[in-house]
Design a protein around this motif. Structure first.
Motif, PDB file in Angstrom:
ATOM      1  N   LEU A 169      -0.467  10.055  10.124  1.00 37.65           N
ATOM      2  CA  LEU A 169      -0.605   8.423   9.800  1.00 37.65           C
ATOM      3  C   LEU A 169      -0.225   8.045  11.358  1.00 37.65           C
ATOM      4  CD1 LEU A 169       1.835   8.086   6.795  1.00 37.65           C
ATOM      5  CD2 LEU A 169      -0.569   7.427   7.118  1.00 37.65           C
ATOM      6  N   LYS A 192       1.942   1.844  10.317  1.00 34.57           N
ATOM      7  CA  LYS A 192       2.830   2.798   9.197  1.00 34.57           C
ATOM      8  C   LYS A 192       4.017   2.081   8.379  1.00 34.57           C
ATOM      9  CE  LYS A 192       4.865   6.478  10.635  1.00 34.57           C
ATOM     10  NZ  LYS A 192       5.108   7.768  11.096  1.00 34.57           N
ATOM     11  N   ASN A 193       4.317   1.403   9.286  1.00 35.48           N
ATOM     12  CA  ASN A 193       5.853   0.665   8.593  1.00 35.48           C
ATOM     13  C   ASN A 193       5.474  -0.195   7.573  1.00 35.48           C
ATOM     14  OD1 ASN A 193       5.126  -1.408   9.978  1.00 35.48           O
ATOM     15  ND2 ASN A 193       6.595  -1.506  11.625  1.00 35.48           N
ATOM     16  N   LYS A 194       4.668  -0.747   7.234  1.00 36.91           N
ATOM     17  CA  LYS A 194       3.896  -1.731   6.451  1.00 36.91           C
ATOM     18  C   LYS A 194       3.646  -0.920   5.065  1.00 36.91           C
ATOM     19  CE  LYS A 194       2.149  -5.028   9.091  1.00 36.91           C
ATOM     20  NZ  LYS A 194       2.647  -6.331   8.818  1.00 36.91           N
ATOM     21  N   LEU A 195       3.541   0.523   4.949  1.00 43.25           N
ATOM     22  CA  LEU A 195       3.507   1.359   3.751  1.00 43.25           C
ATOM     23  C   LEU A 195       4.624   1.143   3.054  1.00 43.25           C
ATOM     24  CD1 LEU A 195       1.773   4.324   5.195  1.00 43.25           C
ATOM     25  CD2 LEU A 195       0.652   2.504   3.957  1.00 43.25           C
ATOM     26  N   THR A 204       5.433   7.066   1.279  1.00 42.24           N
ATOM     27  CA  THR A 204       4.532   8.105   1.304  1.00 42.24           C
ATOM     28  C   THR A 204       4.967   9.197   0.445  1.00 42.24           C
ATOM     29  OG1 THR A 204       5.459   8.930   3.362  1.00 42.24           O
ATOM     30  CG2 THR A 204       3.621   7.329   3.762  1.00 42.24           C
ATOM     31  N   MET A 264       0.694  -1.128  -0.043  1.00 42.76           N
ATOM     32  CA  MET A 264       0.110  -0.013  -0.058  1.00 42.76           C
ATOM     33  C   MET A 264       0.935   1.217   0.028  1.00 42.76           C
ATOM     34  SD  MET A 264      -2.664   1.215   2.940  1.00 42.76           S
ATOM     35  CE  MET A 264      -4.396   1.466   2.251  1.00 42.76           C
ATOM     36  N   GLU A 265       0.492   2.165  -0.728  1.00 43.93           N
ATOM     37  CA  GLU A 265       1.009   3.413  -0.805  1.00 43.93           C
ATOM     38  C   GLU A 265       0.242   4.541  -0.462  1.00 43.93           C
ATOM     39  OE1 GLU A 265       0.507   2.007  -4.295  1.00 43.93           O
ATOM     40  OE2 GLU A 265       1.829   0.567  -3.481  1.00 43.93           O
ATOM     41  N   VAL A 266       0.576   5.674   0.176  1.00 43.77           N
ATOM     42  CA  VAL A 266      -0.193   6.710   0.684  1.00 43.77           C
ATOM     43  C   VAL A 266       0.674   7.931  -0.033  1.00 43.77           C
ATOM     44  CG1 VAL A 266      -0.948   8.192   2.468  1.00 43.77           C
ATOM     45  CG2 VAL A 266      -0.782   5.709   2.628  1.00 43.77           C
ATOM     46  N   TRP A 267      -0.290   8.910  -0.721  1.00 43.58           N
ATOM     47  CA  TRP A 267       0.200   9.950  -1.284  1.00 43.58           C
ATOM     48  C   TRP A 267      -0.925  11.228  -0.706  1.00 43.58           C
ATOM     49  CZ3 TRP A 267       0.460   9.554  -7.404  1.00 43.58           C
ATOM     50  CH2 TRP A 267       1.285  10.593  -7.902  1.00 43.58           C
TER      51      TRP A 267
END
Length: 172
Positions: free
Chosen positions: A13, A21-24, A27, A1-4
């Protein structure tokens, strides 16, 4: 998963997903977006930054943790506001209505909420654009039939002219 998302992303987060959060994979903030050179229609003092999926697909940044060609329109979904996805191919993004935590009727994020049901179906789909087109959710994409198309067309044309010398809008 990514977050932008926005620059204050790390604090958000920390509060929303905590240790997950460390599974992303990564970002991104607006430094990784395209400055359209225009302002948002609904907030005239706010610059409009566009989220281009091609930056992910083409590995624009070498430190991205995947191989070239691993991501494409067929396996990537952007969840954002319609105006931020102007430069992406059709049906590669969805634009859920804003969640209202004060409304007892708003179950968008609930166990059987509209977004969760949509994402569950998408996880089983073979192709993102086909699934998105066949399962409309939230606010529609900005297309020539949009009431503010003239404004958005100017943005697309301006960016195309800077990049390609061709101002015509290209909806992929």
């Amino acid at each position: 998963m990514e977050v932008w998302s926005v620059k204050n992303l790390q604090g958000i987060l920390d509060n929303v997903i905590g240790d997950l959060k460390n599974k992303l994979l990564f970002t991104w903030d607006q430094e990784h977006c395209t400055d359209s050179g225009f302002m948002c229609l609904d907030k005239q003092d706010k610059p409009l930054f566009l989220k281009e999926l091609s930056h992910i697909w083409d590995k624009k940044y070498p430190n991205l943790p995947w191989s070239d060609g691993e991501y494409s329109a067929s396996n990537t979904l952007l969840i954002t506001y319609p105006e931020k996805a102007l430069l992406n191919p059709l049906y590669t993004a969805i634009f859920p209505s804003s969640y209202d935590p004060e409304s007892k009727k708003d179950d968008l994020l609930g166990p059987n909420g509209e977004l969760r049901v949509f994402l569950g179906g998408l996880a089983e789909a073979e192709d993102v654009p086909t699934y998105v087109e066949d399962h409309p959710i939230g606010i529609p994409e900005i297309m020539p039939s949009h009431p503010d198309w003239d404004h958005y067309c100017k943005i697309i044309c301006s960016i195309n002219k800077k990049r390609f010398g061709d101002p015509s809008p290209k909806l992929i």
